[in-house]
Design an enzyme around this catalytic site. Structure first.
Site, PDB file in Angstrom:
ATOM      1  N   HIS A 178      18.146  -1.845  10.027  1.00  0.00           N
ATOM      2  CA  HIS A 178      17.655  -1.350  11.064  1.00  0.00           C
ATOM      3  C   HIS A 178      18.675  -0.604  11.820  1.00  0.00           C
ATOM      4  O   HIS A 178      19.846  -0.699  11.553  1.00  0.00           O
ATOM      5  CB  HIS A 178      16.838  -2.219  11.955  1.00  0.00           C
ATOM      6  CG  HIS A 178      15.404  -2.744  11.350  1.00  0.00           C
ATOM      7  ND1 HIS A 178      14.534  -1.561  11.467  1.00  0.00           N
ATOM      8  CD2 HIS A 178      14.986  -3.718  10.789  1.00  0.00           C
ATOM      9  CE1 HIS A 178      13.399  -1.862  10.809  1.00  0.00           C
ATOM     10  NE2 HIS A 178      13.659  -3.346  10.613  1.00  0.00           N
ATOM     11  N   ASP A 201      18.860   5.472  14.579  1.00  0.00           N
ATOM     12  CA  ASP A 201      17.518   6.040  14.396  1.00  0.00           C
ATOM     13  C   ASP A 201      17.584   7.413  14.882  1.00  0.00           C
ATOM     14  O   ASP A 201      17.164   8.474  14.210  1.00  0.00           O
ATOM     15  CB  ASP A 201      16.505   5.175  15.002  1.00  0.00           C
ATOM     16  CG  ASP A 201      16.125   3.887  14.223  1.00  0.00           C
ATOM     17  OD1 ASP A 201      16.739   3.838  13.225  1.00  0.00           O
ATOM     18  OD2 ASP A 201      15.509   2.981  14.527  1.00  0.00           O
TER      19      ASP A 201
END
Length: 343
Positions: A135, A165
């Site tokens: 992540h 991200d």
């Protein structure tokens, strides 16, 4: 995200977005805001972001939605039919998953040679980490970016903005889409582009690499927390606490801005104590001046300094909360769009 005049730039571009969570959907949201027709493909249970309705809306406004069971041969056939007429396919599967579903480049390009495929991955399509899960926090940690968020005390900060991200994934994917679509328009041939979020973040460390090399000879080592040119080592480029527990961001990196700041501070004796006059991080005078500036700013409230700097072109701003930023005049009205057509 796009102001009037830019929301039709990608008219006629069809994007099929298979990605989930944050990176891919934010990227395709940018494309949708620029006029692309985006079809969001979700598994039967829906995108995990649906559990957070405000997030899902922010990421997927303006997109069409289609549910596909990726374990169903019939559904996959229908998806391949959709991709046969699309311009772009965006995904965030781990390497090898597309091929396992018959969505690999060879299969899709056999029917649609112009299709641009962009895959957002954590660590790239190959290499020892290619198959690993991750992540945003993992990508920042492994790339070296997280280490650069340390406070001067050395304590790590855990950012509440997902740089891996968004900067490493979504933004780089949009660049890849636009570049590959441009090339496909000239050559008639699409391609499959991989965007590794960890590699992209690592590439963003351009300033720490450069300034670290610059300062290492004087320090005898690479600069650490609070010692580098832009992470707190300079008095003119620093975040200072105010008397009421708020903070003032002094970004007077160039000497011309520092001169203006010194006028507001009413400290003309500080003007030439600047890195462009030789006061580099690590020098005794640089450290002493930083403490002097901290004492002065800390003696007054944030409101005091905002009033003093309101008319000064000195690159000095308050550190706002999220709610304050939402209503700040600089972010209000027509300028709230990321992109605006100037003429």
């Amino acid at each position: 995200m796009a102001g009037a005049g830019l929301d039709t730039l990608l008219d006629g571009l069809t994007v099929v977005d298979l990605s989930r969570n944050l990176p891919g959907p934010f990227g395709s949201r940018m494309l949708a805001d620029l006029g692309a027709e985006v079809v969001k493909v979700e598994p039967p249970e829906g995108d995990p972001a649906r559990a957070l309705p405000p997030l899902f809306t922010a990421l997927n406004e303006g997109k069409a939605s289609r549910r596909v069971d990726f374990r169903s041969a019939e559904d996959l056939d229908g998806l391949r039919d959709l991709l046969a007429t699309a311009d772009v396919m965006l995904d965030s599967f781990r390497p090898g998953v597309l091929a396992g579903m018959g969505l690999d480049a060879a299969t899709l390009h056999a029917r649609n040679p112009r299709l641009v495929m962009v895959s957002i991955t954590g660590y790239g399509q190959d290499g020892p980490w290619a198959g690993k899960a991750g992540h945003d926090l993992n990508f920042m940690a492994l790339s070296g970016v997280l280490d650069q968020t340390r406070a001067p005390t050395g304590e790590l900060a855990q950012p509440n903005v997902q740089w891996g991200d968004l900067a490493g994934g979504a933004s780089m994917a949009v660049v890849a889409v636009l570049a590959a679509v441009w090339a496909a328009g000239r050559s008639g041939r699409g391609r499959h582009v991989d965007v590794s979020m960890t590699h992209a973040l690592h590439a963003h460390l351009v300033m720490p690499r450069a300034t670290g090399t610059l300062l290492a000879p004087g320090l005898g080592r690479r600069p650490g927390p609070g010692e580098d040119l832009l992470n707190g080592g300079l008095p003119c480029y620093h975040v200072y606490a105010t008397a009421d527990g708020r903070h003032l961001a002094v970004g007077a990196l160039e000497h011309k801005f520092w001169r203006v700041a010194c006028d507001v501070f009413e400290r003309p004796d500080w003007v030439d104590r600047h890195w462009q006059r030789g006061a580099f991080p690590g020098s005794p005078d640089c450290s002493a001046l930083r403490a002097e500036v901290a004492d002065l700013i800390g003696a007054h409230t944030l409101a005091h300094w905002c009033a003093r700097f309101e008319q000064a072109d000195a690159c000095v701003t308050p550190v706002l909360t999220l709610d304050e930023a939402n209503s700040h005049p600089a972010l209000a009205g027509a300028s709230s769009a990321i992109w605006r057509s100037v003429r």
